[in-house]
Scaffold this motif. Structure first.
Motif, short mmCIF file in Angstrom:
data_model
loop_
_atom_site.label_atom_id
_atom_site.label_comp_id
_atom_site.label_asym_id
_atom_site.label_seq_id
_atom_site.Cartn_x
_atom_site.Cartn_y
_atom_site.Cartn_z
N ILE A 64 3.37 2.08 -8.95
CA ILE A 64 3.45 3.21 -9.87
C ILE A 64 3.68 4.51 -9.10
CG2 ILE A 64 2.18 4.59 -11.56
CD1 ILE A 64 0.84 1.94 -12.46
N GLU A 65 3.01 4.66 -7.97
CA GLU A 65 3.21 5.88 -7.16
C GLU A 65 4.66 6.02 -6.73
OE1 GLU A 65 1.02 8.37 -6.39
OE2 GLU A 65 -0.35 7.33 -7.76
N LEU A 123 -1.48 -1.78 -16.76
CA LEU A 123 -1.78 -1.86 -15.33
C LEU A 123 -2.54 -3.14 -14.96
CD1 LEU A 123 -1.60 -0.67 -12.49
CD2 LEU A 123 -3.65 0.66 -13.02
N GLU A 151 -1.17 -5.94 -12.35
CA GLU A 151 -1.95 -6.34 -11.18
C GLU A 151 -2.13 -7.85 -11.14
OE1 GLU A 151 -3.86 -6.12 -7.58
OE2 GLU A 151 -2.76 -4.51 -8.58
N ALA A 203 3.93 1.56 -17.25
CA ALA A 203 2.79 1.01 -16.51
C ALA A 203 1.49 1.76 -16.81
CB ALA A 203 3.07 1.03 -15.01
N LYS A 204 1.63 3.01 -17.23
CA LYS A 204 0.43 3.81 -17.52
C LYS A 204 -0.10 3.62 -18.95
CE LYS A 204 1.28 7.48 -14.23
NZ LYS A 204 1.52 8.92 -14.11
N ALA A 255 7.07 3.80 -14.50
CA ALA A 255 5.73 4.37 -14.27
C ALA A 255 5.09 4.73 -15.60
CB ALA A 255 5.83 5.60 -13.37
N ARG A 277 -0.85 -0.46 -8.68
CA ARG A 277 -1.03 1.00 -8.68
C ARG A 277 -0.13 1.65 -7.62
NH1 ARG A 277 -4.68 3.74 -11.34
NH2 ARG A 277 -6.00 1.92 -11.61
N GLU A 320 6.91 6.82 -9.85
CA GLU A 320 6.78 8.20 -10.30
C GLU A 320 7.62 9.17 -9.47
OE1 GLU A 320 2.46 8.82 -12.31
OE2 GLU A 320 2.48 8.70 -10.13
N VAL A 338 -3.68 3.72 -2.22
CA VAL A 338 -3.70 2.80 -3.35
C VAL A 338 -2.91 1.55 -2.97
CG1 VAL A 338 -4.04 4.53 -5.15
CG2 VAL A 338 -1.73 3.94 -4.44
N HIS A 397 0.83 -1.20 0.00
CA HIS A 397 0.00 0.00 0.00
C HIS A 397 0.87 1.25 0.00
CE1 HIS A 397 -2.92 -2.92 1.45
NE2 HIS A 397 -3.86 -2.07 1.09
N ARG A 408 -0.92 8.37 -1.08
CA ARG A 408 -0.49 9.51 -1.89
C ARG A 408 -0.40 10.75 -1.01
NH1 ARG A 408 -4.94 8.04 -6.44
NH2 ARG A 408 -3.63 6.74 -7.75
#
Length: 143
Positions: free
Chosen positions: A90-91, A112, A116, A106-107, A103, A87, A94, A83, A74, A77
């Motif tokens: 990715i945070e 994505l 997952e 992945a977008k 990132a 996901r 980035e 998230v 987890h 943000r």
């Protein structure tokens, strides 16, 4: 291993790390700790907050239980939203300059969900890999 910084500004469970995302990780998992050490040591790692969810005093926030945090990766943000899974990675990516390419990939539409699925497939084998990593680390230290 480097020392992981916890969120100095996280004096209450509902506050977020002001500089960037907060990563919730299982510090009792050798594999997870290696990954988190890597992220923390990268350029931009100082913009991440880290909360070891295996600790009894971990501040998780009202929307995250200890049990849930131990089962999946987890990230909170900077805006306070939570998230998990692919996901959440990715945070992190980035935020870290050397990982921003990941990132971006992945977008791309459709990537994505595939990430997952891969992450969910990995979760059941994580304890086994972690155990192996723990034994390997113990052998390296004892030599």
């Amino acid at each position: 291993m480097i020392a992981i910084r916890s969120n100095p500004e996280n004096s209450s469970a509902d506050q977020t790390f002001k500089k960037g995302p907060t990563i919730y990780f299982d510090g009792s998992c050798p594999l997870c700790s290696i990954e988190i050490d890597h992220y923390a040591s990268r350029v931009g790692g100082d913009k991440l907050g880290f909360v070891d969810v295996s600790r009894n005093d971990a501040r998780l926030g009202a929307d995250l239980t200890s049990d849930t945090a131990m089962r999946r990766f987890h990230v909170r943000r900077s805006d306070g939203s939570l998230v998990s899974g692919a996901r959440a990675f990715i945070e992190v990516w980035e935020t870290l300059p050397g990982w921003q390419w990941a990132a971006s990939v992945a977008k791309i539409r459709g990537v994505l969900p595939v990430l997952e699925i891969g992450y969910r497939a990995f979760l059941p084998i994580r304890p086994f890999i972690s155990k192996v990593m723990g034994r390997f680390s113990a052998h390296k230290v004892s030599k």
